[in-house]
Scaffold this active site. Structure first.
Site, mmCIF file in Angstrom:
data_model
loop_
_atom_site.group_PDB
_atom_site.id
_atom_site.type_symbol
_atom_site.label_atom_id
_atom_site.label_comp_id
_atom_site.label_asym_id
_atom_site.label_seq_id
_atom_site.Cartn_x
_atom_site.Cartn_y
_atom_site.Cartn_z
ATOM 1 N N ASN A 1 -15.753 -12.780 21.377
ATOM 2 C CA ASN A 1 -14.303 -12.931 21.531
ATOM 3 C C ASN A 1 -13.957 -14.339 21.062
ATOM 4 O O ASN A 1 -14.218 -15.310 21.761
ATOM 5 C CB ASN A 1 -13.922 -12.721 22.999
ATOM 6 C CG ASN A 1 -12.464 -13.053 23.268
ATOM 7 O OD1 ASN A 1 -11.667 -13.222 22.337
ATOM 8 N ND2 ASN A 1 -12.107 -13.140 24.546
ATOM 9 N N GLU B 1 -7.577 -14.418 30.590
ATOM 10 C CA GLU B 1 -6.629 -15.392 30.017
ATOM 11 C C GLU B 1 -5.273 -14.730 29.744
ATOM 12 O O GLU B 1 -4.222 -15.367 29.886
ATOM 13 C CB GLU B 1 -7.227 -16.009 28.735
ATOM 14 C CG GLU B 1 -8.355 -16.975 29.097
ATOM 15 C CD GLU B 1 -9.447 -17.094 28.060
ATOM 16 O OE1 GLU B 1 -9.266 -16.648 26.908
ATOM 17 O OE2 GLU B 1 -10.521 -17.629 28.409
ATOM 18 N N SER C 1 -19.857 -17.935 29.798
ATOM 19 C CA SER C 1 -20.867 -18.917 29.410
ATOM 20 C C SER C 1 -22.207 -18.288 28.991
ATOM 21 O O SER C 1 -23.265 -18.845 29.271
ATOM 22 C CB SER C 1 -21.072 -19.954 30.521
ATOM 23 O OG SER C 1 -19.858 -20.662 30.758
ATOM 24 N N GLU D 1 -16.187 -10.377 33.790
ATOM 25 C CA GLU D 1 -16.166 -11.803 33.461
ATOM 26 C C GLU D 1 -15.607 -12.601 34.634
ATOM 27 O O GLU D 1 -14.379 -12.708 34.792
ATOM 28 C CB GLU D 1 -15.265 -12.059 32.242
ATOM 29 C CG GLU D 1 -15.649 -11.281 31.004
ATOM 30 C CD GLU D 1 -15.083 -11.927 29.739
ATOM 31 O OE1 GLU D 1 -15.882 -12.321 28.904
ATOM 32 O OE2 GLU D 1 -13.850 -12.065 29.622
ATOM 33 N N LYS E 1 -11.123 -15.683 20.710
ATOM 34 C CA LYS E 1 -9.906 -16.247 21.320
ATOM 35 C C LYS E 1 -9.026 -16.841 20.216
ATOM 36 O O LYS E 1 -8.998 -16.311 19.109
ATOM 37 C CB LYS E 1 -10.288 -17.250 22.425
ATOM 38 C CG LYS E 1 -11.299 -16.617 23.413
ATOM 39 C CD LYS E 1 -11.544 -17.417 24.650
ATOM 40 C CE LYS E 1 -12.550 -16.673 25.537
ATOM 41 N NZ LYS E 1 -12.781 -17.335 26.815
ATOM 42 N N HIS F 1 -7.982 -9.238 29.373
ATOM 43 C CA HIS F 1 -8.782 -10.454 29.530
ATOM 44 C C HIS F 1 -8.108 -11.372 30.561
ATOM 45 O O HIS F 1 -6.879 -11.424 30.632
ATOM 46 C CB HIS F 1 -8.914 -11.167 28.179
ATOM 47 C CG HIS F 1 -9.939 -12.262 28.211
ATOM 48 N ND1 HIS F 1 -9.664 -13.501 28.746
ATOM 49 C CD2 HIS F 1 -11.233 -12.288 27.811
ATOM 50 C CE1 HIS F 1 -10.758 -14.238 28.662
ATOM 51 N NE2 HIS F 1 -11.726 -13.536 28.095
ATOM 52 N N GLY G 1 -16.074 -20.397 29.982
ATOM 53 C CA GLY G 1 -15.866 -21.679 29.310
ATOM 54 C C GLY G 1 -16.261 -22.886 30.143
ATOM 55 O O GLY G 1 -15.936 -24.018 29.804
#
Ligand code: 13P
Length: 250
Positions: free
Chosen positions: A9, A96, A213, A166, A11, A94, A172
């Site tokens: 991904n 985010e 990660s 996730e 992003k 997701h 991240g």
């Protein structure tokens, strides 16, 4: 037996030109990897150029989002049939998008149905925050996300989906969930909830990735867990080490 599936991904990273330059470097190596399904999910504007470059290769292409309506006055959105000529997959829900763009389980549910109706494979994301994790709410929260996302669907439809667990605190941050944590939630919460809704056959067939990660250093041990069927990779999918990450998983 579920085939491992590793997707990158990207992003909001890489222009079309950067995407083509990067994939030109690694595509032959990715194509040579056997026994693992591989995909990249570039930003929407890079997708046509990437699709052109990867024509005839075994590397799949995913979008990072999609709207559920067929067309209309939805400024800034992309409809399923706009993705279909280029994409096999679409990431939905997701964290985010939930955090910054108001994505809800109900919206994700509509998007999953729209994606399936157009022959796209949804990669449905779930995962708890650090606060929820520390408060011991992970099971109930993630199970609730799965129930919301997969509401009013058939087992046959669910089987066509991929789920990505996730934990937000691992995205991240360099903090990877341990194999026991990730495998435990995937098995005892995500797969168990799918079993509760659709039965054991669907639960055994559906692929569930871990994300947060994942790197070339930890992919081997994460993917060795029997309940972890692949990875949704952010930062580490932007560099050539993505190839090693996949090779180590193999
Ligand atoms: P990182 O691999 O950068 O932690 O991102 C994970 C992720 O959000 C993939 O969708």
């Amino acid at each position: 037996m579920r085939t491992l599936f590793i997707a990158g991904n990207w992003k909001m990273n890489k222009t079309a030109a950067e995407a083509v330059a990067f994939l030109s470097e690694i595509k032959d190596e990715l194509n040579a990897i056997e026994g693992i399904d591989i995909a990249v999910c570039p930003p929407a504007l890079a997708i046509p150029a990437v699709a052109d470059l990867l024509k005839g290769s075994k590397i799949g292409i995913g979008a990072q989002n999609m709207y559920f309506e067929e067309n209309g006055a939805y400024t800034g959105e992309l409809a399923p049939n706009m993705l279909v000529p280029f994409c096999n997959y679409v990431i939905l829900g997701h964290s985010e998008r939930r955090q910054y763009f108001g994505e809800t389980d109900e919206g994700v549910n509509k998007k999953i149905k729209a994606a399936l109706a157009h022959g796209l494979t949804p990669i449905v994301c779930c995962g708890e925050s650090l606060e929820q994790n520390q408060a011991g709410e992970t099971h109930d929260f993630v199970s609730g996300q799965i129930k919301g996302a997969f509401a009013n669907m058939t087992g046959a439809e669910a089987t066509k989906c991929v789920i990505a667990y996730e934990p937000i605190w691992a995205i991240g941050t360099g903090l990877t969930a341990t194999v026991e944590q990730a495998g435990g939630i995937i098995g005892n919460t995500v797969r168990a909830t799918i079993k509760e809704i659709f039965g054991d056959d669907v639960a055994q067939k559906i692929r569930i990735q871990y994300g947060g990660s994942v790197s070339e250093k930890n992919s081997a041990e994460l993917m060795a867990h029997p309940d972890i069927d692949g990875a949704l990779v952010g930062g580490a999918s932007l560099k050539a080490a993505f190839v090693d990450l996949i090779k180590n998983a193999q």
